[in-house]
Design a protein around this motif. Structure first.
Motif, short mmCIF file in Angstrom:
data_model
loop_
_atom_site.label_atom_id
_atom_site.label_comp_id
_atom_site.label_asym_id
_atom_site.label_seq_id
_atom_site.Cartn_x
_atom_site.Cartn_y
_atom_site.Cartn_z
N GLU A 147 79.59 89.39 -4.26
CA GLU A 147 78.44 88.32 -4.76
C GLU A 147 77.97 88.84 -5.94
OE1 GLU A 147 76.67 86.84 -0.45
OE2 GLU A 147 75.85 88.59 -1.14
N VAL A 148 78.23 89.96 -6.58
CA VAL A 148 77.82 90.71 -7.78
C VAL A 148 79.01 90.50 -8.89
CG1 VAL A 148 76.98 92.50 -9.12
CG2 VAL A 148 76.22 92.12 -6.71
N LYS A 201 78.85 88.66 -16.40
CA LYS A 201 79.01 87.67 -17.46
C LYS A 201 79.77 88.10 -18.74
CE LYS A 201 74.52 86.77 -16.91
NZ LYS A 201 73.11 86.03 -17.06
N ALA A 202 79.12 89.34 -18.94
CA ALA A 202 79.77 90.07 -20.05
C ALA A 202 79.77 91.56 -19.64
CB ALA A 202 78.88 89.69 -21.28
N PRO A 203 80.30 92.51 -20.38
CA PRO A 203 80.06 93.77 -20.11
C PRO A 203 79.01 94.29 -19.95
CG PRO A 203 81.98 93.63 -21.72
CD PRO A 203 81.14 92.20 -21.36
N GLY A 204 78.65 94.63 -18.54
CA GLY A 204 77.31 95.31 -18.30
C GLY A 204 76.23 94.29 -18.14
N ASP A 205 76.30 92.99 -18.14
CA ASP A 205 75.40 92.01 -17.76
C ASP A 205 75.88 91.20 -16.54
OD1 ASP A 205 73.41 90.13 -18.00
OD2 ASP A 205 74.62 88.95 -19.79
N LEU A 206 75.02 91.61 -15.35
CA LEU A 206 75.21 91.43 -14.13
C LEU A 206 74.78 89.95 -13.81
CD1 LEU A 206 74.65 94.70 -12.38
CD2 LEU A 206 76.86 93.88 -13.20
N VAL A 207 75.39 89.39 -12.97
CA VAL A 207 74.97 88.03 -12.31
C VAL A 207 75.18 88.13 -10.83
CG1 VAL A 207 76.97 86.83 -12.78
CG2 VAL A 207 74.83 85.50 -12.45
N THR A 208 74.32 87.82 -9.80
CA THR A 208 74.63 87.51 -8.42
C THR A 208 74.63 86.34 -7.83
OG1 THR A 208 72.31 87.85 -7.68
CG2 THR A 208 73.46 89.74 -8.27
N VAL A 209 74.98 86.09 -6.72
CA VAL A 209 74.97 84.52 -6.10
C VAL A 209 73.49 84.16 -6.05
CG1 VAL A 209 77.17 84.80 -5.10
CG2 VAL A 209 74.92 85.50 -3.78
N ALA A 210 72.38 85.14 -5.90
CA ALA A 210 71.15 84.80 -5.89
C ALA A 210 70.53 84.28 -7.22
CB ALA A 210 70.28 86.12 -5.48
N ASP A 211 71.05 84.75 -8.35
CA ASP A 211 70.59 84.22 -9.53
C ASP A 211 71.10 82.65 -9.78
OD1 ASP A 211 70.40 86.78 -11.88
OD2 ASP A 211 71.32 87.27 -10.00
#
Length: 266
Positions: free
Chosen positions: A31-32, A35-45
């Protein structure tokens, strides 16, 4: 054009309750992602943005520039230049904090009219605290008027922050060199939805940002300026969500901005 502020607040609260908070400290494997190195996105976003965007269009059917959609299609930000009215959405500001179980995250929305934020919302889900601002009508926190008092004139009494992931080596050295002359200089919370209210309410006197994406700054810049603070580019131009530029210096008042500008920006 009149926007019911309480209706948008309700949308953010309901989305946080159904999509964001149930996953806080409960994210499952897969679920995490990055998008880019070090730029996180989750299913919640992702899910929060889909819900908020759809429901905002039901209120006012104009383009939505959301962080996650713009990550996939950067051309979406052109709507800020091409369209008179645009919703700007950050469904989960402070994603890295969220992933690591840190409560410093926020859900943020702004309505932009001809390149200027005219209404904004910042929700802290774990606190159930909402800051709202309306151009010309002031800034508020849960019904309480927010007014920023002037900061001390003496730089040695100023507390600030520099969010400098994108600062150059020379810029970072300049900032670090100014730190001893201040009462305090920190990195910030990792969530502008936390930092802007701190500025507006006196927890910080100034903050330097080295990234100025519209979903990060359209909501908070309006909150701060309506509370009495300033959000200016290095040249002294006011921040605009449809503008260009990498650096942004925010402060409690113009005097403080003028004081710290040479200290923070080479």
């Amino acid at each position: 054009m009149t926007i019911d502020i309480d209706t948008v607040t309700k949308i953010l609260r309901e989305t946080a309750e159904t999509v964001v908070l149930p996953r806080f400290r409960r994210l499952a494997e897969g679920e995490v992602s990055e998008k880019a190195p070090g730029d996180l996105v989750t299913v919640a976003d992702q899910e929060a943005e889909e819900i908020i965007s759809r429901r905002l269009r039901e209120i006012l059917d104009v383009p939505v520039v959301g962080e996650e959609a713009a990550s996939s299609d950067p051309g979406l930000t052109r709507a800020l230049l091409a369209e008179p009215r645009v919703w700007v959405v950050d469904p989960l500001d402070g994603t890295r904090n969220f992933v690591h179980g840190d409560e410093r995250f926020a859900v943020m929305v702004a309505l932009v009219y001809r390149g200027r934020s005219i209404v904004s919302w910042i929700l802290r889900p774990t606190l159930d605290r909402v800051h709202v601002a309306e151009l010309g009508s002031g800034a508020w926190c849960d019904g309480r008027r927010v007014r920023r008092e002037p900061a001390p004139a003496d730089p040695a009494l100023l507390h600030g922050a520099a969010r400098g992931r994108s600062l150059s080596t020379a810029e970072r050295a300049h900032v670090e060199g100014a730190a001893p002359a201040l009462a305090g200089l920190e990195r910030g919370s990792g969530c502008v939805g936390v930092d802007y209210p701190r500025l507006a309410e006196g927890g910080l006197d100034f903050m330097l940002f080295s990234g100025t994406r519209p979903w990060d700054h359209a909501p908070g810049s309006l909150l701060l300026t309506e509370a009495g603070g300033v959000c200016l580019r290095p040249e002294g131009e006011p921040y605009r969500p449809d503008g260009e530029g990498r650096l942004l210096l925010t402060a409690a008042d113009e005097r403080t901005w003028r004081t710290v500008r040479p200290m923070m920006i080479p």
